[in-house]
Motif scaffolding. Structure first.
Motif, PDB file in Angstrom:
ATOM      1  N   ILE A   1       4.599   7.426   6.947  1.00  0.00           N
ATOM      2  CA  ILE A   1       4.141   7.331   5.553  1.00  0.00           C
ATOM      3  C   ILE A   1       3.399   8.622   5.201  1.00  0.00           C
ATOM      4  O   ILE A   1       2.995   9.377   6.088  1.00  0.00           O
ATOM      5  CB  ILE A   1       3.196   6.113   5.319  1.00  0.00           C
ATOM      6  CG1 ILE A   1       1.967   6.195   6.248  1.00  0.00           C
ATOM      7  CG2 ILE A   1       3.933   4.812   5.516  1.00  0.00           C
ATOM      8  CD1 ILE A   1       0.867   5.212   5.891  1.00  0.00           C
TER       9      ILE A   1
ATOM     10  N   PRO B   1       0.203   9.138   3.040  1.00  0.00           N
ATOM     11  CA  PRO B   1      -0.847   8.614   2.164  1.00  0.00           C
ATOM     12  C   PRO B   1      -1.335   9.703   1.201  1.00  0.00           C
ATOM     13  O   PRO B   1      -1.495  10.853   1.607  1.00  0.00           O
ATOM     14  CB  PRO B   1      -1.968   8.220   3.127  1.00  0.00           C
ATOM     15  CG  PRO B   1      -1.366   8.223   4.494  1.00  0.00           C
ATOM     16  CD  PRO B   1      -0.249   9.201   4.440  1.00  0.00           C
TER      17      PRO B   1
ATOM     18  N   PHE C   1      -0.598  14.576   3.986  1.00  0.00           N
ATOM     19  CA  PHE C   1       0.360  14.926   5.041  1.00  0.00           C
ATOM     20  C   PHE C   1       0.923  13.637   5.627  1.00  0.00           C
ATOM     21  O   PHE C   1       0.381  12.559   5.396  1.00  0.00           O
ATOM     22  CB  PHE C   1      -0.263  15.839   6.105  1.00  0.00           C
ATOM     23  CG  PHE C   1      -1.443  15.275   6.854  1.00  0.00           C
ATOM     24  CD1 PHE C   1      -1.249  14.402   7.924  1.00  0.00           C
ATOM     25  CD2 PHE C   1      -2.752  15.628   6.496  1.00  0.00           C
ATOM     26  CE1 PHE C   1      -2.333  13.887   8.614  1.00  0.00           C
ATOM     27  CE2 PHE C   1      -3.843  15.112   7.194  1.00  0.00           C
ATOM     28  CZ  PHE C   1      -3.632  14.244   8.253  1.00  0.00           C
ATOM     29  N   GLU C   2       2.019  13.796   6.384  1.00  0.00           N
ATOM     30  CA  GLU C   2       2.698  12.613   6.908  1.00  0.00           C
ATOM     31  C   GLU C   2       2.054  12.109   8.184  1.00  0.00           C
ATOM     32  O   GLU C   2       1.636  12.899   9.027  1.00  0.00           O
ATOM     33  CB  GLU C   2       4.163  12.950   7.197  1.00  0.00           C
ATOM     34  CG  GLU C   2       4.939  13.290   5.939  1.00  0.00           C
ATOM     35  CD  GLU C   2       6.385  13.639   6.220  1.00  0.00           C
ATOM     36  OE1 GLU C   2       6.725  13.858   7.404  1.00  0.00           O
ATOM     37  OE2 GLU C   2       7.171  13.680   5.260  1.00  0.00           O
ATOM     38  N   VAL C   3       1.997  10.780   8.326  1.00  0.00           N
ATOM     39  CA  VAL C   3       1.536  10.199   9.588  1.00  0.00           C
ATOM     40  C   VAL C   3       2.499   9.113  10.046  1.00  0.00           C
ATOM     41  O   VAL C   3       3.034   8.355   9.235  1.00  0.00           O
ATOM     42  CB  VAL C   3       0.118   9.555   9.498  1.00  0.00           C
ATOM     43  CG1 VAL C   3      -0.955  10.585   9.622  1.00  0.00           C
ATOM     44  CG2 VAL C   3      -0.055   8.735   8.243  1.00  0.00           C
TER      45      VAL C   3
ATOM     46  N   LEU D   1       0.804  -1.215   0.000  1.00  0.00           N
ATOM     47  CA  LEU D   1       0.000   0.000   0.000  1.00  0.00           C
ATOM     48  C   LEU D   1       0.839   1.269   0.000  1.00  0.00           C
ATOM     49  O   LEU D   1       0.459   2.268  -0.594  1.00  0.00           O
ATOM     50  CB  LEU D   1      -0.933  -0.001   1.217  1.00  0.00           C
ATOM     51  CG  LEU D   1      -1.816  -1.256   1.395  1.00  0.00           C
ATOM     52  CD1 LEU D   1      -2.640  -1.153   2.677  1.00  0.00           C
ATOM     53  CD2 LEU D   1      -2.738  -1.448   0.195  1.00  0.00           C
ATOM     54  N   TYR D   2       1.967   1.233   0.710  1.00  0.00           N
ATOM     55  CA  TYR D   2       2.751   2.466   0.859  1.00  0.00           C
ATOM     56  C   TYR D   2       4.253   2.200   0.845  1.00  0.00           C
ATOM     57  O   TYR D   2       4.693   1.075   1.020  1.00  0.00           O
ATOM     58  CB  TYR D   2       2.404   3.165   2.191  1.00  0.00           C
ATOM     59  CG  TYR D   2       0.932   3.458   2.345  1.00  0.00           C
ATOM     60  CD1 TYR D   2       0.358   4.524   1.655  1.00  0.00           C
ATOM     61  CD2 TYR D   2       0.119   2.658   3.139  1.00  0.00           C
ATOM     62  CE1 TYR D   2      -0.999   4.786   1.768  1.00  0.00           C
ATOM     63  CE2 TYR D   2      -1.242   2.911   3.252  1.00  0.00           C
ATOM     64  CZ  TYR D   2      -1.797   3.976   2.561  1.00  0.00           C
ATOM     65  OH  TYR D   2      -3.131   4.226   2.665  1.00  0.00           O
ATOM     66  N   TYR D   3       4.988   3.290   0.655  1.00  0.00           N
ATOM     67  CA  TYR D   3       6.432   3.303   0.869  1.00  0.00           C
ATOM     68  C   TYR D   3       6.674   4.287   2.009  1.00  0.00           C
ATOM     69  O   TYR D   3       6.081   5.369   2.019  1.00  0.00           O
ATOM     70  CB  TYR D   3       7.167   3.781  -0.383  1.00  0.00           C
ATOM     71  CG  TYR D   3       7.121   2.769  -1.506  1.00  0.00           C
ATOM     72  CD1 TYR D   3       8.153   1.846  -1.652  1.00  0.00           C
ATOM     73  CD2 TYR D   3       6.041   2.714  -2.383  1.00  0.00           C
ATOM     74  CE1 TYR D   3       8.109   0.891  -2.663  1.00  0.00           C
ATOM     75  CE2 TYR D   3       5.983   1.763  -3.383  1.00  0.00           C
ATOM     76  CZ  TYR D   3       7.017   0.853  -3.524  1.00  0.00           C
ATOM     77  OH  TYR D   3       6.966  -0.096  -4.514  1.00  0.00           O
TER      78      TYR D   3
ATOM     79  N   GLU E   1      -4.215  10.137  -0.045  1.00  0.00           N
ATOM     80  CA  GLU E   1      -5.526  10.656   0.294  1.00  0.00           C
ATOM     81  C   GLU E   1      -5.480  11.702   1.420  1.00  0.00           C
ATOM     82  O   GLU E   1      -6.443  12.423   1.633  1.00  0.00           O
ATOM     83  CB  GLU E   1      -6.489   9.511   0.644  1.00  0.00           C
ATOM     84  CG  GLU E   1      -6.064   8.616   1.786  1.00  0.00           C
ATOM     85  CD  GLU E   1      -5.187   7.435   1.377  1.00  0.00           C
ATOM     86  OE1 GLU E   1      -4.549   7.501   0.314  1.00  0.00           O
ATOM     87  OE2 GLU E   1      -5.129   6.448   2.139  1.00  0.00           O
ATOM     88  N   LEU E   2      -4.369  11.766   2.153  1.00  0.00           N
ATOM     89  CA  LEU E   2      -4.284  12.737   3.247  1.00  0.00           C
ATOM     90  C   LEU E   2      -3.434  13.949   2.887  1.00  0.00           C
ATOM     91  O   LEU E   2      -3.677  15.046   3.345  1.00  0.00           O
ATOM     92  CB  LEU E   2      -3.682  12.092   4.496  1.00  0.00           C
ATOM     93  CG  LEU E   2      -4.568  11.197   5.329  1.00  0.00           C
ATOM     94  CD1 LEU E   2      -3.878  10.863   6.630  1.00  0.00           C
ATOM     95  CD2 LEU E   2      -5.907  11.863   5.611  1.00  0.00           C
TER      96      LEU E   2
END
Lengths: 146, 402
Positions: B238, B240, B245-247, B89-91, B242-243
């Motif tokens: 990560i 995302p 910004f970093e979480v 899903l992510y890097y 859709e956001l």
């Protein structure tokens, strides 16, 4: 992260807390508003990256499991992204993220969920730091033949 | 060499699996191991399985260890197989190891350094004597504590960097090009460092340890110092789409090793220290140190050094470092190779016969005796008999059916 917003801070706390602890704190909120899934909890992978020498060229280190979830609660959309494979964890994180964006809920959720969770994380971290500090060593170089 | 398809044996295979499961469980009077017990009390095994399985998930690694009856390479294989079932899903953003909450941090090049030397939980200064108290259960241990208000410490080799005495490690990543990914691209030599570091991070610990040792014993010039070893928790971040910004999604434990090597300089480069880098999931110090030494050895070309030892040979190292691939190829020899072996058997018999005929000929020529023509044909009949005896015909049919 250079500068963390309030929302980033609570999302981090929700991600780093155990699902047992979140569940316990969420229960103190009483009856929650109805919510629906815009994206049901889904397990996948994140490729983790490192840098050569810590500061240099980026490389792919290996993957970790991640669970994500998006809910619609009242009129807001809540997102949950948590390491590991707990669907319930991602769901609770998304629900809290949704509630925290609402004026009538944010104060309660901050006080009854986020702050207690943050305290638990902090206490654990501090204890670990004190344990590490107890192993701090001062070596004295000896002369040959001493 | 090829193996053949066979059929049948279902009952025996089922029974073999059931036997394995029963033996793995052991005596029913002994309580079964829980995943939580494995995770906590065999944490270093869990760490190794996560690092070489290339998947950070303590629960899955503990399950794999339980399922594999303690065979860590088998557990690593299980984890690698599992990861293929999940979507990526992510890097993550590159892990910031400078902000690590350190649980252990030592340097063998500076006695005094900012942040100090913290031994953490280590076997390093403990006599390797069996502790028979551990044989009894219900042991209780207490970890001493001393107040401290800072968990992060600056990098030890930064001081060398400030003086320009060490090759700097700057971000040369081309933003248009994603870092090499072994799980999606096939490795071909010559390689860049991103591909090598990914390969080494999931490489077999024993293989890297042997290679690192070989460089120290003189197979490839490499005189390393442990500039810094740090173990602790780093944040996974990560961003995302859709956001926007970093979480942060978790804190994970990693081991980072910075090796410092002397370098005389070349036409292009001034004399300076050079670096080898090791980074692994979990508390995995021996592996991370070996990785750093081998990373430096594999940079020989970059520094214009002569390739003298196997550890400097990227093709040799990178194509043989993966224990899932290696165990697969070595262990596939257990599969039926009846037809291949039959061919070799015939060949050896034939050669032996011919050799015997030749020497008989010589002998007979000396004695002036003629050989009978039938004698030279004997081996063809023998091979036909063998085909029947070993059921080669049948296997060939099975092969065709499949």
């Amino acid at each position: 992260m250079k500068h963390q917003t309030e929302r980033q801070a609570w999302m981090e706390i929700l991600a780093k807390s155990s699902v047992v602890n979140i569940e316990r704190q969420v229960q103190t909120l009483g009856k929650l508003p109805e919510y629906s899934f815009l994206r049901s909890p889904e397990i996948g992978l994140t490729m983790l990256r490192g840098r050569a020498g810590g500061t240099g060229e980026v490389f792919n280190l290996g993957e970790m499991t991640i669970t994500r979830c998006v809910v619609k609660i009242l009129d807001t959309i809540g997102f949950g992204y948590v390491g590991g494979r707990s669907k319930r964890h991602a769901e609770l994180a998304a629900v809290c993220d949704g509630l925290l964006q609402q004026n009538e809920w944010s104060f309660t959720v901050q006080n009854q969920v986020i702050q207690p969770l943050q305290t638990i994380i902090q206490q654990k971290q501090e204890q670990q730091q004190r344990q590490t500090e107890a192993t701090k060593v001062e070596f004295f170089t000896m002369l040959r033949g001493e | 060499m090829a193996y053949v398809a066979v059929k049948g044996g279902e009952q025996a295979i089922k029974n073999a699996e059931a036997l394995l499961q029963a033996m793995r469980r052991g005596n029913k009077d002994i309580p079964e191991l829980s995943l939580e017990q494995i995770k906590q009390q065999l944490a270093l095994a869990v760490n190794r399985v996560m690092a070489e399985g290339s998947l950070y998930d303590c629960d899955l690694a503990a399950l794999a260890i339980k399922q594999s009856w303690g065979d860590l390479v088998e557990a690593i294989f299980l984890l690698r197989a599992y990861r293929t079932t999940l979507p990526r899903l992510y890097y993550s953003k590159p892990l910031d190891t400078e902000k690590m909450q350190v649980q252990r941090r030592i340097s063998s090049i500076f006695k005094d350094l900012p942040g100090g030397q913290k031994l953490g939980a280590t076997y390093d200064y403990i006599h390797r004597l069996l502790d028979f108290k551990l044989a009894a259960e219900n042991n209780e241990y207490h970890a001493p504590e001393i107040d401290n208000n800072n968990g992060t410490v600056p990098r030890a080799i930064d001081t060398l960097n400030q003086e320009g005495l060490i090759q700097s490690e700057t971000d040369i990543t081309d933003t248009d090009n994603e870092p090499f990914d072994l799980t999606r691209q096939s490795l071909s030599t010559p390689t860049d460092r991103d591909a090598r570091l990914q390969n080494l991070a999931r490489a077999d610990e024993g293989f890297l340890l042997g290679l690192a040792y070989s460089t120290q014993r003189g197979y490839g010039k490499n005189h390393p110092f442990a500039g810094e070893i740090r173990v602790g928790e780093v944040e996974v971040i990560i961003e995302p789409e859709e956001l926007d910004f970093e979480v942060a999604i978790a804190d994970i434990q990693v081991t980072e090793v910075q090796m410092v090597n002397q370098f005389k300089g070349s036409k292009e480069l001034p004399p300076q220290f050079t670096r080898g880098y090791g980074l692994t999931f979990g508390y995995n110090e021996r592996k991370a140190m070996s990785m750093a030494i081998v990373d430096r050895a594999l940079r020989a070309k970059e520094f214009g050094e002569e390739i003298e030892g196997v550890a400097q040979d990227e093709e040799f190292v990178l194509y043989h470092s993966d224990n899932v691939e290696a165990q697969g190829f070595v262990q596939h020899l257990k599969l039926p190779h009846y037809i291949d072996f039959q061919a070799e058997l015939n060949l050896v018999r034939q050669m032996k016969k011919e050799q015997k005929l030749d020497s008989d000929n010589e002998y007979k020529v000396i004695k002036n005796i003629k050989i009978r023509p039938e004698e030279s044909k004997d081996y063809s009949e023998i091979s036909e008999v063998n085909n029947l005896a070993f059921g080669q015909e049948n296997e060939a049919n099975v092969f065709n059916d499949v």
